[in-house]
Scaffold this motif. Structure first.
Motif, PDB file in Angstrom:
ATOM      1  N   VAL A  98       0.756  -1.237   0.120  1.00  0.00           N
ATOM      2  CA  VAL A  98       0.048   0.069   0.023  1.00  0.00           C
ATOM      3  C   VAL A  98       0.901   1.323   0.091  1.00  0.00           C
ATOM      4  N   SER A  99       2.089   1.276  -0.008  1.00  0.00           N
ATOM      5  CA  SER A  99       2.875   2.319   0.379  1.00  0.00           C
ATOM      6  C   SER A  99       3.109   3.148  -0.832  1.00  0.00           C
ATOM      7  N   GLY A 100       2.624   2.700  -2.079  1.00  0.00           N
ATOM      8  CA  GLY A 100       2.617   3.487  -3.256  1.00  0.00           C
ATOM      9  C   GLY A 100       1.286   4.123  -3.465  1.00  0.00           C
ATOM     10  N   ASN A 101       0.199   4.018  -2.583  1.00  0.00           N
ATOM     11  CA  ASN A 101      -1.098   4.528  -2.493  1.00  0.00           C
ATOM     12  C   ASN A 101      -1.130   5.866  -2.933  1.00  0.00           C
ATOM     13  N   GLY A 102      -0.285   6.766  -2.299  1.00  0.00           N
ATOM     14  CA  GLY A 102      -0.214   8.200  -2.557  1.00  0.00           C
ATOM     15  C   GLY A 102      -0.117   8.280  -4.202  1.00  0.00           C
ATOM     16  N   ALA A 103       0.895   7.952  -4.733  1.00  0.00           N
ATOM     17  CA  ALA A 103       1.353   8.001  -6.095  1.00  0.00           C
ATOM     18  C   ALA A 103       0.058   7.979  -6.808  1.00  0.00           C
ATOM     19  N   PHE A 104      -0.626   6.730  -6.685  1.00  0.00           N
ATOM     20  CA  PHE A 104      -1.886   6.300  -7.425  1.00  0.00           C
ATOM     21  C   PHE A 104      -3.028   7.269  -7.184  1.00  0.00           C
ATOM     22  N   ALA A 105      -3.114   7.893  -6.056  1.00  0.00           N
ATOM     23  CA  ALA A 105      -4.392   8.783  -5.716  1.00  0.00           C
ATOM     24  C   ALA A 105      -4.016  10.159  -6.588  1.00  0.00           C
ATOM     25  N   GLU A 106      -2.712  10.364  -6.475  1.00  0.00           N
ATOM     26  CA  GLU A 106      -2.531  11.868  -7.237  1.00  0.00           C
ATOM     27  C   GLU A 106      -2.766  11.671  -8.995  1.00  0.00           C
ATOM     28  N   SER A 107      -2.681  10.393  -9.329  1.00  0.00           N
ATOM     29  CA  SER A 107      -3.086  10.029 -10.714  1.00  0.00           C
ATOM     30  C   SER A 107      -4.459   9.664 -10.932  1.00  0.00           C
ATOM     31  N   ASP A 108      -5.236  10.020 -10.023  1.00  0.00           N
ATOM     32  CA  ASP A 108      -6.605   9.882 -10.245  1.00  0.00           C
ATOM     33  C   ASP A 108      -7.239   8.625 -10.324  1.00  0.00           C
ATOM     34  N   TYR A 109      -6.515   7.444  -9.333  1.00  0.00           N
ATOM     35  CA  TYR A 109      -6.927   6.198  -9.128  1.00  0.00           C
ATOM     36  C   TYR A 109      -7.825   6.171  -7.891  1.00  0.00           C
ATOM     37  N   ARG A 110      -8.904   5.505  -8.095  1.00  0.00           N
ATOM     38  CA  ARG A 110      -9.685   5.401  -6.713  1.00  0.00           C
ATOM     39  C   ARG A 110      -9.420   4.023  -6.254  1.00  0.00           C
ATOM     40  N   ILE A 111      -9.089   4.039  -4.921  1.00  0.00           N
ATOM     41  CA  ILE A 111      -8.703   3.083  -3.973  1.00  0.00           C
ATOM     42  C   ILE A 111      -9.894   2.223  -3.431  1.00  0.00           C
ATOM     43  N   ILE A 112      -9.673   0.827  -3.540  1.00  0.00           N
ATOM     44  CA  ILE A 112     -10.782  -0.104  -3.030  1.00  0.00           C
ATOM     45  C   ILE A 112      -9.886  -1.211  -2.409  1.00  0.00           C
ATOM     46  N   ALA A 113     -10.635  -1.641  -1.107  1.00  0.00           N
ATOM     47  CA  ALA A 113     -10.026  -2.422   0.061  1.00  0.00           C
ATOM     48  C   ALA A 113     -11.206  -3.102   0.662  1.00  0.00           C
ATOM     49  N   HIS A 114     -10.961  -4.240   1.539  1.00  0.00           N
ATOM     50  CA  HIS A 114     -11.952  -4.626   2.266  1.00  0.00           C
ATOM     51  C   HIS A 114     -12.003  -3.536   3.612  1.00  0.00           C
ATOM     52  N   GLN A 115     -13.318  -3.938   4.097  1.00  0.00           N
ATOM     53  CA  GLN A 115     -13.514  -2.739   4.741  1.00  0.00           C
ATOM     54  C   GLN A 115     -12.659  -2.831   6.237  1.00  0.00           C
ATOM     55  N   ASN A 116     -11.779  -3.937   6.548  1.00  0.00           N
ATOM     56  CA  ASN A 116     -11.009  -4.030   7.799  1.00  0.00           C
ATOM     57  C   ASN A 116      -9.729  -3.213   7.416  1.00  0.00           C
ATOM     58  N   VAL A 117      -9.319  -3.179   6.004  1.00  0.00           N
ATOM     59  CA  VAL A 117      -8.232  -2.346   5.598  1.00  0.00           C
ATOM     60  C   VAL A 117      -7.726  -1.028   6.383  1.00  0.00           C
ATOM     61  N   PRO A 118      -8.887  -0.250   6.145  1.00  0.00           N
ATOM     62  CA  PRO A 118      -8.095   1.457   6.402  1.00  0.00           C
ATOM     63  C   PRO A 118      -7.728   1.437   8.092  1.00  0.00           C
ATOM     64  N   GLU A 119      -8.373   0.631   8.858  1.00  0.00           N
ATOM     65  CA  GLU A 119      -8.118   0.645  10.353  1.00  0.00           C
ATOM     66  C   GLU A 119      -6.756  -0.155  10.535  1.00  0.00           C
ATOM     67  N   LEU A 120      -6.853  -1.214  10.041  1.00  0.00           N
ATOM     68  CA  LEU A 120      -5.392  -1.974  10.322  1.00  0.00           C
ATOM     69  C   LEU A 120      -4.185  -1.318   9.482  1.00  0.00           C
TER      70      LEU A 120
END
Ligand code: ZN
Length: 299
Positions: A98-120
């Motif tokens: 997940v550590s590259g998520n910022g680069a994807f968000a900046e390139s207009d990717y919408r990010i999807i994961a299981h509901q437990n992932v953000p808190e973990l």
């Protein structure tokens, strides 16, 4: 071929007697993008293997590695397709996925994961300076995207490698990205504080193998240099058998009244001669120690 394999092959060529220029060139040109079939492929880079699918309309990506390799991926994938609709699935919350998520968000990717992932992810990153964005779209059981003639579905099967793992299925291409649910012939990381359950993991792999067929192509988060990061249903069941052996060995030791130290002081099972370790954390003693905790916590 993962990065380690690349380095090993390259040093083999450098040191060995077969430094044929054509072979050297071929090694340099391989990867990190590996097309598989029907617009789907994988990318090695650094960290957990990235899966990808491109059409004229969309780019769908599985896992984001680290910022540097994410940036390399985001620019390089446009060679294969440059559709305007963009999604990134995270198979789970670990930093090498997940550590590259910022680069994807900046390139207009919408990010999807299981509901437990953000808190973990938030728990695991406490104390870090950099804030890495988590999924903005979450789901409980499954979530699908239609892209061209492909349907891409993330499915949750319960606690396994962590408390928030998804398998991402490409129904038309018949490909499944397993995240870290398969470490291909590598002693796995088992994140007990992050919700891991080895017994749940075994059940999950059996279910996934049942849902697959002999043509299903699997992408694995990690694999050793001899076996790589792709495989078939038999590799999924091999991982299931390895986890079952961890349980069997630990249960037998407990039944015989052995101590934790006695149960965990084994470096290789003879039935699994190809498993490799990566430091003390990804080793057989480390795996057995986690299983010991899981089994004795029930008592
Ligand atoms: Zn992981």
């Amino acid at each position: 071929m993962n990065r380690k394999a690349f380095i090993q092959n390259f040093s083999l060529l450098s040191a060995g007697a077969i430094a044929a220029p054509s072979l050297l060139t071929r090694v340099f040109q391989e990867g990190p993008f590996y097309p598989l079939r029907n617009g789907a492929g994988y990318f090695t880079g650094r960290g957990g293997t990235i899966g990808w699918f491109v059409t004229d309309d969309a780019i769908v990506v599985i896992d984001s590695q680290f910022r540097n390799s994410a940036e390399e991926f985001i620019s390089g994938i446009t060679t294969y397709g440059n559709g305007p609709t963009r999604f990134l699935f995270n198979t789970h919350h670990h930093g090498d996925h997940v550590s590259g998520n910022g680069a994807f968000a900046e390139s207009d990717y919408r990010i999807i994961a299981h509901q437990n992932v953000p808190e973990l992810q938030q728990q695991a990153s406490q104390g870090n300076d950099e804030v890495i964005p988590s999924a903005s779209i979450t789901f409980e059981d499954e979530f699908s995207i239609d892209a061209g003639d492909e349907q891409i579905t993330a499915k949750y099967y319960g606690n396994a490698h962590t408390g928030g793992d998804s398998v991402i299925w490409f129904s038309n291409s018949n490909i499944a990205h397993m995240g870290d649910l398969v470490f291909n012939r590598w002693y796995p990381f088992i994140d007990r504080p992050g919700g891991a359950s080895v017994r749940g993991w075994i059940t999950l792999l059996e279910t996934v193998a049942d849902e697959a067929d002999s043509d299903t192509l699997f992408i694995f988060g990690h694999g050793n240099s001899d076996f790589g990061v792709t495989g078939d249903r038999s590799d999924v069941l091999y991982m299931r058998d390895f986890l079952a052996k961890l349980i069997e060995h630990t249960e037998a030791g407990l039944a015989a009244g052995l101590s934790r130290e006695e149960i965990t002081s084994v470096n290789q099972f003879e039935e699994f001669p190809n498993h490799q370790s990566a430091g003390s954390r990804l080793s057989l003693p480390a795996n057995l120690s986690v299983v010991y905790d899981e089994l004795t916590a029930d008592e």
